[in-house]
Design a protein around this motif. Structure first.
Motif, PDB file in Angstrom:
ATOM      1  N   MET A  92       0.815  -1.219   0.000  1.00  0.00           N
ATOM      2  CA  MET A  92       0.000   0.000   0.000  1.00  0.00           C
ATOM      3  C   MET A  92       0.848   1.268   0.000  1.00  0.00           C
ATOM      4  SD  MET A  92      -3.119  -0.958  -0.270  1.00  0.00           S
ATOM      5  CE  MET A  92      -4.135   0.422   0.220  1.00  0.00           C
ATOM      6  N   LYS A 109      -3.825   1.958   5.963  1.00  0.00           N
ATOM      7  CA  LYS A 109      -3.593   1.601   4.558  1.00  0.00           C
ATOM      8  C   LYS A 109      -3.417   0.095   4.415  1.00  0.00           C
ATOM      9  CE  LYS A 109      -0.433   4.504   5.063  1.00  0.00           C
ATOM     10  NZ  LYS A 109       0.749   5.293   5.179  1.00  0.00           N
ATOM     11  N   LEU A 163      -8.720  -2.577  -1.919  1.00  0.00           N
ATOM     12  CA  LEU A 163      -8.048  -2.396  -3.208  1.00  0.00           C
ATOM     13  C   LEU A 163      -8.240  -3.631  -4.085  1.00  0.00           C
ATOM     14  CD1 LEU A 163      -6.025  -1.028  -5.184  1.00  0.00           C
ATOM     15  CD2 LEU A 163      -4.183  -2.069  -3.857  1.00  0.00           C
ATOM     16  N   ASP A 222     -11.574  -3.648  -5.648  1.00  0.00           N
ATOM     17  CA  ASP A 222     -11.960  -2.445  -6.390  1.00  0.00           C
ATOM     18  C   ASP A 222     -11.849  -2.648  -7.903  1.00  0.00           C
ATOM     19  OD1 ASP A 222     -12.572   0.096  -7.118  1.00  0.00           O
ATOM     20  OD2 ASP A 222     -10.710   1.016  -6.395  1.00  0.00           O
ATOM     21  N   ARG A 250      -9.578  -0.201 -11.383  1.00  0.00           N
ATOM     22  CA  ARG A 250      -8.150  -0.304 -11.699  1.00  0.00           C
ATOM     23  C   ARG A 250      -8.055  -0.992 -13.056  1.00  0.00           C
ATOM     24  NH1 ARG A 250      -6.056  -5.626  -9.035  1.00  0.00           N
ATOM     25  NH2 ARG A 250      -7.904  -6.492  -8.041  1.00  0.00           N
ATOM     26  N   HIS A 288      -2.551   0.434 -10.669  1.00  0.00           N
ATOM     27  CA  HIS A 288      -3.699   1.333 -10.752  1.00  0.00           C
ATOM     28  C   HIS A 288      -3.501   2.316 -11.902  1.00  0.00           C
ATOM     29  CE1 HIS A 288      -0.783   3.660  -8.520  1.00  0.00           C
ATOM     30  NE2 HIS A 288      -1.473   4.731  -8.762  1.00  0.00           N
ATOM     31  N   HIS A 346      -3.137   8.050   3.839  1.00  0.00           N
ATOM     32  CA  HIS A 346      -2.887   7.962   2.402  1.00  0.00           C
ATOM     33  C   HIS A 346      -1.394   7.846   2.112  1.00  0.00           C
ATOM     34  CE1 HIS A 346      -6.844   8.356   0.718  1.00  0.00           C
ATOM     35  NE2 HIS A 346      -7.097   9.455   1.397  1.00  0.00           N
ATOM     36  N   THR A 352      -3.362   5.957  -3.129  1.00  0.00           N
ATOM     37  CA  THR A 352      -4.419   5.368  -2.295  1.00  0.00           C
ATOM     38  C   THR A 352      -5.668   6.241  -2.264  1.00  0.00           C
ATOM     39  OG1 THR A 352      -3.498   6.500  -0.379  1.00  0.00           O
ATOM     40  CG2 THR A 352      -2.805   4.216  -0.721  1.00  0.00           C
ATOM     41  N   ASN A 356      -8.812   4.516  -3.050  1.00  0.00           N
ATOM     42  CA  ASN A 356      -9.162   3.293  -2.302  1.00  0.00           C
ATOM     43  C   ASN A 356     -10.474   3.537  -1.547  1.00  0.00           C
ATOM     44  OD1 ASN A 356      -9.198   1.684   0.331  1.00  0.00           O
ATOM     45  ND2 ASN A 356      -7.545   0.693  -0.776  1.00  0.00           N
TER      46      ASN A 356
END
Lengths: 152, 704
Positions: free
Chosen positions: B11, B44, B51, B54, B57, B419, B579, B584, B587
């Motif tokens: 992260m 994180k 992540l 998610d 990305r 990402h 962050h 991030t 995120n």
């Protein structure tokens, strides 16, 4: 009587908000509910150093909780060891519990439409583990305390 | 089925060792490796699960179908994407030679793979993000010790006093280090914090100096002066291991504590008390030499002075001080096989000038920003291709508009990332890397008192059509005709190949996720440190003659930083603990905690401008503007405004981060080539911005 308590050593807490995410990740929560909270007062100068302290708050697991009797389906329960938790199968998401709670602790989980709150990660506690927020606390400032009756 | 997988967090670039629980292929729990971090992890770290889930990305390789930055992409197979890249690379090679291609990464324990690939390609132009980060600290360390900034680790937990000049280490979180700081404080240690504003680190301090922006060098000079005056330094150590003390003492003579206090805007008594305190506490006093010090025109010299203060404390190789990190060699074990050892080093000179034009700089990763100069001028030779691995120059370097102009001279831009980086969005090809829970990485060495080999295993199968970097580079190497230099087909092959000289196998990592190379902490004999300092004299050099001969003075006369004109402010930036810069921000979990940044502005100044807490303010550079909410506080210097770096992203497919908050680097117009000539770092705090109450604050409601 309640057996457990979450205690924050504010001297060690650095306000990183890790606990809030450790909790969300463990409970697999969507955007919306955050079951514990780190907060602080505005900075004040103390002997030339601007200072503040951090506070931790989650459900207080009241000795005599208002949320339990008000629940129309009996989904909100208090265990022998004091943990107040929600039986998700029985919860209908009416949120009467949140209305009854003086601190508005129970929150809606938008993914399930049901109430959700801190239950000290009782599945972990029952396995002899500590709650997620305590296990992973960045600076080991949070403690899961087992209360003892002191004989006087 | 349940399993435990050992990995390393991805992260941020700290890369904390982690333990991952997986159930039926789903990651259910991540915690800090209990053998190293006792479970601790930051926000994180836990947000890694968000992540992985998610969809915002890159999900397969993409080739640009519209203009650069237009956001039109054609999803393609890995074969098509890699063939496309290989073909373009070959074309550039044919026309301009291999050296016309630059490869960049973030740095860190795995950069050797990228460097080896770059060299195998035939280009000397391997680089990383560091000229917008720690180069000044690194080069300052080299000029004093002959060792880079990783030449020492800090035994903070056992120190009596930690001094941080803007090193906000409780927000720029390294979990192990944060615990060391808290342990030190629990044991009664002191923390002195110096900054233009109060921070999460500063609130734990026992002493706080709020200084005028850009005066760190003045304060450090004043401290050296006062340390010498109070004879608060370790004479024996200085006598034995250093050169140039008298020259330094003569130089700092005019920079008295009284002068420094006035220049920095602090109380002189407080400064003198500080020096007498550390005089009592040495050698267990650590001056953190800084981390991200690409800030002011004299940050190299400020950092150099902090290194020197450590030496004056005599804190080297002693408990509670600076310790030499020990490696496999100190344990009688051979190191890992490196990827670059298998690849011939290209003979061309670097296009960033490092090694020939700038002889004092470290040739390792050179200086990224100077490639923009080469792209723009074609000197010393044209640069026509840029491949960035996990590195986003548009978020890292200032003045994005100028960067784009330079990049328009390139014929190939490739982003290999987990990402959508802003640079990636401007590229010709995006090669999506599997996020860290979905990939293996090479075995890495972590030096320390008890050095170890550590690795990252794959916890879950990639959710999308992504691949680990080692595989992407291997497939590309095969297409470019040097696949045999990377003689492995699987991660297991790769680990075996790396570990072969060490005598260990990957099975040895199964118990704890790492192999400890020593059971007990290794310390050198402090009385016998000859040969440990890699300077020309073999000593610690207060005055570095070789650099002086190249025209780099060891100390430079102090120049007071410019005061911002009326209505303008010096824009400074920093980190939040939730962050990791820009990557991030989108995120889901971390965005929920901190969706936007704010502009810190001094209360007195804000009142004058009619700005109240929470008001929208316009922050204006030359041609760029950002609008965010104000945080009005008395605990920031009136000359500065501050914001958290990484926001104001402009990738539409990142719906949460898109245009949320303000980007500091886009406002830093004109700073792309403003380099500290001595240290190689950029001067990112040398921008004045205008701040005004935004017309976006509603005066009345017009709609119903």
């Amino acid at each position: 009587m309640n057996k457990y308590m979450l205690y924050l050593n504010s001297k060690r807490c650095i306000g990183c908000h890790g606990c809030e995410i450790h909790c969300k990740a463990n409970k697999d929560l969507p955007v919306g509910p955050i079951l514990c909270e780190i907060s602080h007062e505005p900075l004040k100068s103390v002997k030339g150093v601007p200072k503040t302290e951090f506070f931790f708050r989650s459900c207080y697991h009241c000795e005599d909780p208002y949320c339990v009797p008000i629940c129309p389906t009996g989904a909100m329960k208090k265990r022998e060891d004091g943990i107040v938790y929600i039986d998700e199968d029985a919860c209908i998401g009416c949120m009467a519990c949140a209305g009854a709670c003086p601190w508005n602790i129970p929150q809606v989980n938008p993914a399930t439409g049901k109430a959700v709150k801190c239950d000290y990660c009782m599945d972990r506690v029952d396995q002899g583990l500590r709650p997620a927020c305590v296990t992973k606390c960045t600076t080991r400032a949070l403690k899961f305390v087992t209360l003892q009756v002191v004989e006087s | 089925m349940k399993k435990t997988v050992w990995s390393m967090c991805g992260m941020c670039s700290v890369r904390c060792p982690i333990k991952v629980e997986v159930e039926d292929g789903r990651v259910t729990w991540i915690e800090g490796n209990p053998h190293i971090l006792k479970g601790s992890l930051c926000a994180k770290g836990s947000a890694g699960v968000a992540l992985q889930k998610d969809p915002e990305r890159p999900q397969q390789p993409l080739i640009r179908s519209g203009g650069r930055g237009a956001g039109k992409w054609e999803p393609v197979s890995w074969y098509t994407a890699l063939d496309y890249v290989a073909e373009r690379v070959e074309k550039i090679k044919e026309k301009y030679g291999s050296k016309a291609i630059v490869m960049s990464c973030r740095g860190g324990p795995w950069q050797d793979l990228i460097k080896a690939f770059c060299h195998a390609l035939g280009s000397p132009n391997f680089t990383n993000h560091d000229s917008a980060c720690g180069r000044n600290v690194h080069h300052a360390s080299k000029s004093v010790y002959g060792l880079g900034r990783k030449g020492f680790i800090y035994d903070i937990a056992k120190a009596k006093h930690l001094v941080c000049f803007g090193r906000n280490l409780l927000a720029s979180l390294r979990v192990a280090e944060a615990n060391q700081v808290m342990d030190m404080l629990d044991n009664g240690g002191s923390l002195t914090y110096v900054d233009v504003r109060q921070t999460l680190t500063g609130i734990k301090a026992t002493r706080f100096f709020q200084v005028r922006p850009g005066t760190d060098y003045a304060l450090a000079l004043g401290m050296i002066n006062e340390v010498i005056k109070q004879e608060a330094y370790d004479k024996e150590f200085v006598e034995k291991y250093t050169v140039g003390f008298d020259h330094m003492a003569a130089f700092v003579e005019p920079y008295t504590a009284d002068w420094a206090a006035k220049e920095c805007g602090i109380k002189v008594k407080k400064l003198k008390d500080f020096v007498s305190e550390i005089g009592q506490q040495r050698p267990k006093v650590i001056f953190h030499p800084g981390w991200m010090l690409s800030r002011y025109r004299d940050s190299f010299y400020a950092s150099r002075c902090l290194h020197i203060l450590n030496v004056l404390m005599g804190n080297i190789e002693t408990e509670g001080g600076q310790l030499f990190p020990k490696g496999p060699g100190d344990c009688g074990i051979k190191g890992l096989r490196t990827f670059s050892s298998n690849v011939p080093k290209p003979e061309d000179k670097r296009a960033d000038g490092v090694g020939w034009k700038y002889k004092h700089f470290d040739k390792g990763p050179g200086l990224f920003h100077l490639y923009y100069e080469a792209m723009m001028t074609g000197e010393p030779y044209p640069i026509k291709g840029l491949i960035c691995y996990r590195h986003d120059p548009f978020n890292c370097f200032p003045d994005v508009a100028t960067q784009k102009e330079a990049l328009d001279n390139c014929e190939l831009l490739v982003s290999i990332d987990t990402h959508y980086s802003e640079f990636g969005w401007y590229c010709d090809v995006i090669l999506p890397e599997s996020m860290y829970l979905e990939r293996e990485t090479p075995v890495a060495t972590q030096k320390g008192l008890k050095p170890r080999f550590i690795y990252r295993d794959r916890a879950a199968e990639p959710r999308y059509n992504t691949k680990p970097s080692w595989e992407i580079l291997k497939m590309l190497a095969d297409r470019l005709g040097f696949g045999e230099m990377f003689p492995f087909q699987t991660a297991e092959d790769m680990w075996k190949w790396q570990l072969e000289p060490t005598g260990y196998s990957i099975e040895d990592f199964q118990d704890k996720g790492f192999v400890s190379l020593s059971d007990t902490p290794i310390m050198y004999d402090r009385e016998n440190l000859e040969g440990k300092f890699k300077t020309a004299s073999g000593k610690i050099e207060f005055v570095n003659e070789s650099w002086e001969n190249l025209g780099i003075p060891s100390f430079k006369p102090y120049e007071s930083p410019k005061k911002p004109p009326k209505g303008r402010f010096r824009l400074v930036f920093g980190r939040s603990p939730v962050h990791a810069h820009s990557h991030t921000i989108n995120n889901p979990f971390l965005h929920e905690l901190m969706p936007e940044n704010t502009l810190w502005i001094n209360k007195r100044v804000a009142t004058r401008l009619g700005i109240n807490e929470g008001d929208w303010v316009d922050v204006i550079g030359d041609s760029q503007m950002g609008t965010i909410r104000a945080h009005v506080t008395e605990f920031i210097h009136p000359e500065a405004v501050y914001t958290v770096h990484g926001f104001g992203r402009q990738v539409p497919l990142q719906s949460r981060a898109y245009h949320a908050g303000m980007s500091d680097q886009k406002l830093q117009e004109g700073l792309l080539l403003m380099m500290d000539e001595a240290g190689g770092g950029l001067c990112l705090c040398e921008k004045f911005v205008t701040v005004r109450r935004s017309s976006r604050n509603p005066r009345r409601r017009v709609e119903l």
